[in-house]
Design a protein around this motif. Structure first.
Motif, short mmCIF file in Angstrom:
data_model
loop_
_atom_site.label_atom_id
_atom_site.label_comp_id
_atom_site.label_asym_id
_atom_site.label_seq_id
_atom_site.Cartn_x
_atom_site.Cartn_y
_atom_site.Cartn_z
N SER A 106 -29.41 -70.49 -99.73
CA SER A 106 -28.84 -69.44 -98.88
C SER A 106 -28.22 -70.02 -97.63
O SER A 106 -27.15 -69.61 -97.18
N GLU A 107 -28.92 -70.96 -97.05
CA GLU A 107 -28.46 -71.58 -95.81
C GLU A 107 -27.11 -72.26 -96.00
O GLU A 107 -26.18 -72.08 -95.21
N GLU A 108 -27.03 -73.01 -97.11
CA GLU A 108 -25.77 -73.71 -97.38
C GLU A 108 -24.63 -72.72 -97.57
O GLU A 108 -23.50 -72.91 -97.10
N ARG A 109 -24.94 -71.65 -98.26
CA ARG A 109 -23.91 -70.63 -98.49
C ARG A 109 -23.50 -69.98 -97.18
O ARG A 109 -22.32 -69.79 -96.88
N GLY A 112 -21.60 -72.29 -95.08
CA GLY A 112 -20.38 -72.77 -95.71
C GLY A 112 -20.41 -74.26 -96.00
O GLY A 112 -19.39 -74.86 -96.30
N THR A 113 -21.58 -74.86 -95.90
CA THR A 113 -21.65 -76.31 -96.13
C THR A 113 -21.76 -76.64 -97.60
O THR A 113 -21.80 -77.81 -97.98
N LEU A 114 -21.81 -75.62 -98.44
CA LEU A 114 -22.01 -75.87 -99.87
C LEU A 114 -20.84 -76.69 -100.43
O LEU A 114 -21.04 -77.70 -101.10
N GLU A 115 -19.64 -76.24 -100.12
CA GLU A 115 -18.47 -76.96 -100.63
C GLU A 115 -18.46 -78.38 -100.14
O GLU A 115 -18.16 -79.32 -100.87
N LEU A 116 -18.79 -78.54 -98.86
CA LEU A 116 -18.79 -79.87 -98.26
C LEU A 116 -19.76 -80.77 -99.02
O LEU A 116 -19.46 -81.91 -99.36
N LEU A 117 -20.91 -80.23 -99.29
CA LEU A 117 -21.95 -80.99 -99.98
C LEU A 117 -21.45 -81.48 -101.32
O LEU A 117 -21.69 -82.61 -101.72
N LEU A 118 -20.72 -80.62 -102.00
CA LEU A 118 -20.32 -80.98 -103.34
C LEU A 118 -19.10 -81.88 -103.39
O LEU A 118 -18.72 -82.35 -104.45
N THR A 119 -18.49 -82.13 -102.22
CA THR A 119 -17.40 -83.11 -102.25
C THR A 119 -17.96 -84.53 -102.15
O THR A 119 -17.27 -85.49 -102.39
N LEU A 120 -19.20 -84.63 -101.75
CA LEU A 120 -19.81 -85.96 -101.67
C LEU A 120 -19.94 -86.53 -103.07
O LEU A 120 -19.94 -85.79 -104.04
N MET A 152 -28.45 -67.03 -105.23
CA MET A 152 -27.78 -65.77 -105.57
C MET A 152 -27.24 -65.07 -104.34
O MET A 152 -26.40 -64.18 -104.46
N THR A 153 -27.77 -65.40 -103.18
CA THR A 153 -27.40 -64.60 -102.01
C THR A 153 -27.32 -65.45 -100.75
O THR A 153 -27.94 -66.49 -100.64
N ARG A 154 -26.53 -64.95 -99.79
CA ARG A 154 -26.47 -65.65 -98.50
C ARG A 154 -27.65 -65.29 -97.63
O ARG A 154 -27.99 -65.96 -96.69
#
Lengths: 256, 673
Positions: free
Chosen positions: A86-89, A92-100, A168-170
């Motif tokens: 939820s925190e990542e969502r 908005g750091t989720l996308e950033l995380l997955l570019t690593l 599932m949720t923010r």
């Protein structure tokens, strides 16, 4: 998918380890972790010696300690895991995380493992009670060991479910409530007052099947002192299924 | 197929459903696979070697019928159902380990079903649930051919090839196929479950049961009503009943001049007033290579007899010994005295009783196959055996001490035998050596009758004291054949000597508990175990002996118990003294005050009034002291509980808090730099 080059099988362990380290230092960098540990330990100790009637039972066993774990984990584990995704969502750091240079499965496993290790540390900090019962009497330490294993697996199962709901949720609160609800079902499906009630409506065979889906059945079995493949497989199945669900959800988030 | 596409397909809600189904299938498949790691102390949930060996010996197929009522009766306690599940788990292990020779049949005896009829036929007992329904949980073991025969002719019950033998059946020598039943499987006996099942299987496989001869001056087989002597009937001792489940147990009269040849193990229990003839018979039995287990006692509390020397003194505990055999073997058991031990003293209502020994730990020989498996022995008023020469028996024999006293022991006079607490400890002068309470002798035994059979007048009347065995078989009043006399041992023999018979009495070996309307015998200690294992070891199926004592009795919190015991020893004496004092004072006070009662013209003088006042003061003071002492009694226990709670509840959280605060302080400092 980008990052395949570095995220190959060979270095997946390194990647996962890195993620675990990142998450763990995040945990211990914040006062929340300590607050959680203190609450967990206080509750465990208090419940064991008062409601658990440790001295009144006068038995050299940790039954009065372990019997509370499913109920404690029911609320405490979702509290630990609700912020996992939820925190990542939210930030908005989720996308950033997955570019690593890491793959999605590695992130999921890494985050899960970090929280599981944290819970394992909490469990390990209850060792005074194990020492106490050995000083005061002569318990069956094999049974205590398997009970700890069962507790760890139980915590892991709840954690995996929470990980899934948090993706599932923010909103962390929603994640918390969802997770508690799901875990509650898993608990009471095998809880004796409930199974006794169920036998009124259906045959014992059906009740058995329903109970075998419950964590309580397998947790109780592990407390006897026997590590049965069935029980371990059950917990691992729950964890595997929930983490897979986690992956499906995150994937769909990225796609959508 | 594009791998990315495949991944995409899998990682979808559909994939989730597929995974779920796959996991369910996996779990179901695994539930049929018996793979487990038993980490309990004593590996209580794993089949032991003894069982595997018995299963390996199966030469014909064996059927185990488990009767378990699953009628959805909700008043059946869940604990019973979970226990039943564990029974099924264990039976599954048996099936797996038997390589197909053992088959489990599961039947559900619901009311008025065929299964219920089968249960009754097989000897399974019905229990009654709180809902007044019949509930069956038991099992029956039989050979496959017998099972088939039964199925073919269900009506001709009387004509079945083998009689259905229930647990308490009298010694029946049914050859070949018969059914052995465990009428009730009870959670209280769970830890002996493996033993019970393996024993049943082993019994079914035996063509004939070994013969155990029991020679005793006590009516261990029970005694009918004897109105002339004013005696009520008694049943057979529980120890004998338990032996009857496995063996063909027969009474051997005390006056026998020869032990019957088919007796494999001779169990002598309290041979009070043993005649020369009887002792000779035992001597020759041992020389023939027989196996003897003898329970002797200098003070048999459970066999009170009229004191022949002093008939007016009432009944006193009797004694028994082997007048000649012990000496011939190199031992002596001091008579007229009881072995007392302060270290092994048991706890009776908070006071130590040195003549009631709680033998455990170092006092038991852990290396011995039989006694190494026994947890504790309770020996009330035992005797001990002293070697006559330098700690060794006679040449040719090897002695192994099975149970011994601590060095903190001495022989105690019967008059003070029942004392407890400080009074008993006063004047205790330990011998400083350990003495054998039970020992095993093996080898070639010398005869105690080197000159031949004793001159015995077989027409002489038996001494007039009670206790002749109820079912005294026709006495072998044949004068011993001098030609058959053995002057020395023909074979190696084994003898076990135990210095106490009270340990076999009903009240000492078991506690009767109610379990769903059924009476279950729960062992209080390892006494019954010890007897059974010994007999089993001697009767030849040594495999069963290894199975029995894997049961651990309850695991209590010992430290609080010890503290409470110590406190009681210290203070209870003082409390009792104060209480007595108080009663006396109040007594005297009452007497004085009664003299001043209504209508009395008695007026106390100044002196007497002073006395009354003094007594009242004393009474108040004593009460206060008592209150203080009683509080002190619990002080140490309360302190222990408090410390435990504080350490377990608060210690770790405090440490964690400090760690957290500490880490933050360090980080602050690092950032500040």
């Amino acid at each position: 998918m980008n990052g395949q080059a570095a995220g190959k099988h060979g270095s997946s362990f390194i990647n996962i380890a890195a993620i675990v380290r990142r998450e763990l230092s995040g945990y211990f960098g914040s006062p929340v972790a300590y607050v959680f540990l203190v609450i967990f330990l206080l509750m465990a100790g208090f419940l064991t010696f008062t409601l658990g009637r440790f001295f009144e039972r006068a038995e050299a066993s940790l039954v009065s300690f372990f019997t509370w774990h499913p109920w404690m984990y029911l609320f405490l584990v979702p509290a630990v895991g609700m912020r996992l995704w939820s925190e990542e969502r939210r930030l908005g750091t989720l996308e950033l995380l997955l570019t690593l240079p890491v793959t999605l499965p590695q992130v999921i496993i890494g985050k899960f493992l970090a929280s599981w290790i944290f819970l394992a540390i909490a469990l390990a900090l209850t060792c005074p009670v194990w020492i106490t019962v050995n000083v005061l009497g002569s318990p069956d330490n094999g049974a205590i060991l398997t009970a700890y294993l069962g507790s760890l697996l139980l915590a892991g199962s709840f954690l995996a479910i929470t990980s899934m709901t948090s993706a599932m949720t923010r909103n962390q609160a929603v994640s918390f409530i969802l997770s508690v609800t799901l875990c509650l079902f898993l608990v009471i499906a095998g809880y004796s007052p409930v199974t006794d009630l169920l036998t009124r409506w259906t045959s014992p065979g059906v009740v058995d099947v329903v109970a075998s889906f419950s964590v309580m059945t397998h947790f109780d079995a592990l407390q006897r002192g026997v590590i049965d493949l069935r029980d371990v497989a059950f917990f691992l199945s729950v964890i595997g299924f929930a983490l897979f669900g986690n992956a499906v959800i995150v994937r769909s988030l990225r796609a959508g | 197929m594009n791998s990315a596409n495949l991944v995409k397909r899998l990682m979808s809600p559909a994939g989730l459903v597929v995974l779920f189904a796959a996991l369910v299938v996996l779990n179901v498949v695994l539930s049929a696979v018996p793979a487990r790691l038993d980490l309990t102390e004593g590996r209580v949930y794993t089949l032991s070697d003894g069982t595997r060996q018995v299963l390996a010996r199966l030469d014909t197929p064996v059927v185990v019928r488990l009767y378990y009522t699953q009628s959805g009766d909700t008043s059946v306690p869940v604990a019973l159902n979970t226990f039943a599940k564990r029974v099924q788990d264990l039976l599954a292990e048996y099936e797996a380990a038997s390589g197909g020779r053992l088959v489990i049949e599961r039947l559900n005896p619901e009311p008025d079903s065929d299964a219920e009829d089968a249960a009754t036929r097989d000897g399974i007992d019905a229990q009654v649930t709180p809902n007044q329904e019949k509930f069956y949980l038991g099992l029956a073991v039989m050979r496959r051919d017998a099972a088939a025969a039964k199925a073919d002719a269900p009506q001709a019950r009387g004509a079945l090839p083998g009689a259905t033998a229930t647990a308490a059946a009298a010694a029946s020598n049914a050859v070949a196929s018969h059914t052995v039943a465990i009428p009730v499987l009870s959670p209280e006996r769970e830890r002996l479950l493996e033993y019970d099942i393996t024993r049943a299987i082993s019994q079914v496989m035996q063509a004939r049961r070994p013969v155990i001869g029991v020679m005793s001056a006590i009516p261990v087989f029970g005694r009918p009503m004897e109105p002339m002597l004013g005696r009520l009937p008694t049943g057979p001792w529980i120890a004998i009943q338990e032996l009857q489940r496995n063996f063909d147990v027969r009474a051997v009269p005390m006056q026998s001049t020869r032990i019957p040849d088919d007796v494999k193990v001779l169990l002598v229990i309290h041979p009070r007033d043993l005649t020369d003839a009887g002792e000779y018979a035992i001597d020759q039995f041992v020389l023939r290579g027989g196996r003897l287990i003898a329970f002797l006692d200098p003070y048999a509390f459970f066999d009170q007899q009229r004191n022949l020397e002093n008939p007016l003194a009432g009944n006193t505990a009797s004694e028994s010994t082997f007048p000649r055999l012990l000496g011939a073997w190199g031992y002596a058991m001091p008579l007229g005295k009881i072995a007392g031990d302060l270290t092994l003293a048991s706890n009776q209502n908070g006071r130590a009783m040195p003549t009631l020994l709680n033998v455990q730990g170092d006092a038991l020989n852990k290396d011995d196959l039989v006694i190494g498996q026994v947890g504790t022995l309770m020996l009330p008023f035992p005797g001990w055996f002293d070697p006559l020469a330098e700690g060794k028996p006679v040449a040719g024999l090897t002695a192994t001490v099975l149970a011994r006293t601590s060095p903190n022991s001495m022989l105690i006079d019967p008059i003070v035998a029942t004392l407890t607490g400080d009074v008993a400890a006063r004047g205790f002068q330990p011998t400083g050596k350990a003495h054998a309470l039970a020992l095993r002798l093996t080898g070639r035994f010398p005869s105690a009758f080197p000159d031949g059979p004793p001159k015995v007048d077989v027409t002489a009347p038996v001494p007039l004291r009670d206790g002749a065995p109820a079912d005294a078989a026709p006495v072998v009043h044949v004068p011993a054949d001098p030609a058959a006399h053995l002057a020395k041992a023909a074979n190696d023999a084994q003898v076990v000597l135990v210095g106490d018979i009270d340990m076999l009495a009903d009240g000492v070996v078991v506690e009767i508990q109610e379990s769903f309307g059924q009476q279950v015998r729960v062992p209080r200690n390892g006494n019954l175990d010890f007897l059974q294992s010994l007999v089993e070891a001697f009767a030849g199926d040594s495999l069963l002996g290894g199975l029995r004592s894997r049961a651990a009795f309850s695991r209590p919190l010992t430290v609080p118990l010890e503290i409470a015991e110590r406190a009681q020893q210290e203070y209870l004496g003082a409390i009792k003294a104060l209480e007595d004092d108080l009663i006396q004072t109040q007594d005297r006070l009452q007497k004085l005050q009664r003299a001043r009662g209504p209508g009395s013209t008695f007026t106390p003088s100044a002196e007497q009034q002073a006395e009354i006042d003094a007594f009242q003061l004393k009474s108040t003071q004593t009460k206060a002291e008592l209150k203080e002492l009683r509080r002190t009694l619990r002080l140490e226990t309360d302190r222990l509980e408090l410390v435990t709670k504080v350490v377990n509840i608060a210690l770790m959280p405090v440490l964690v808090t400090f760690a957290g605060v500490g880490l933050f302080a360090i980080r602050r400092r690092r950032l500040a730099r």
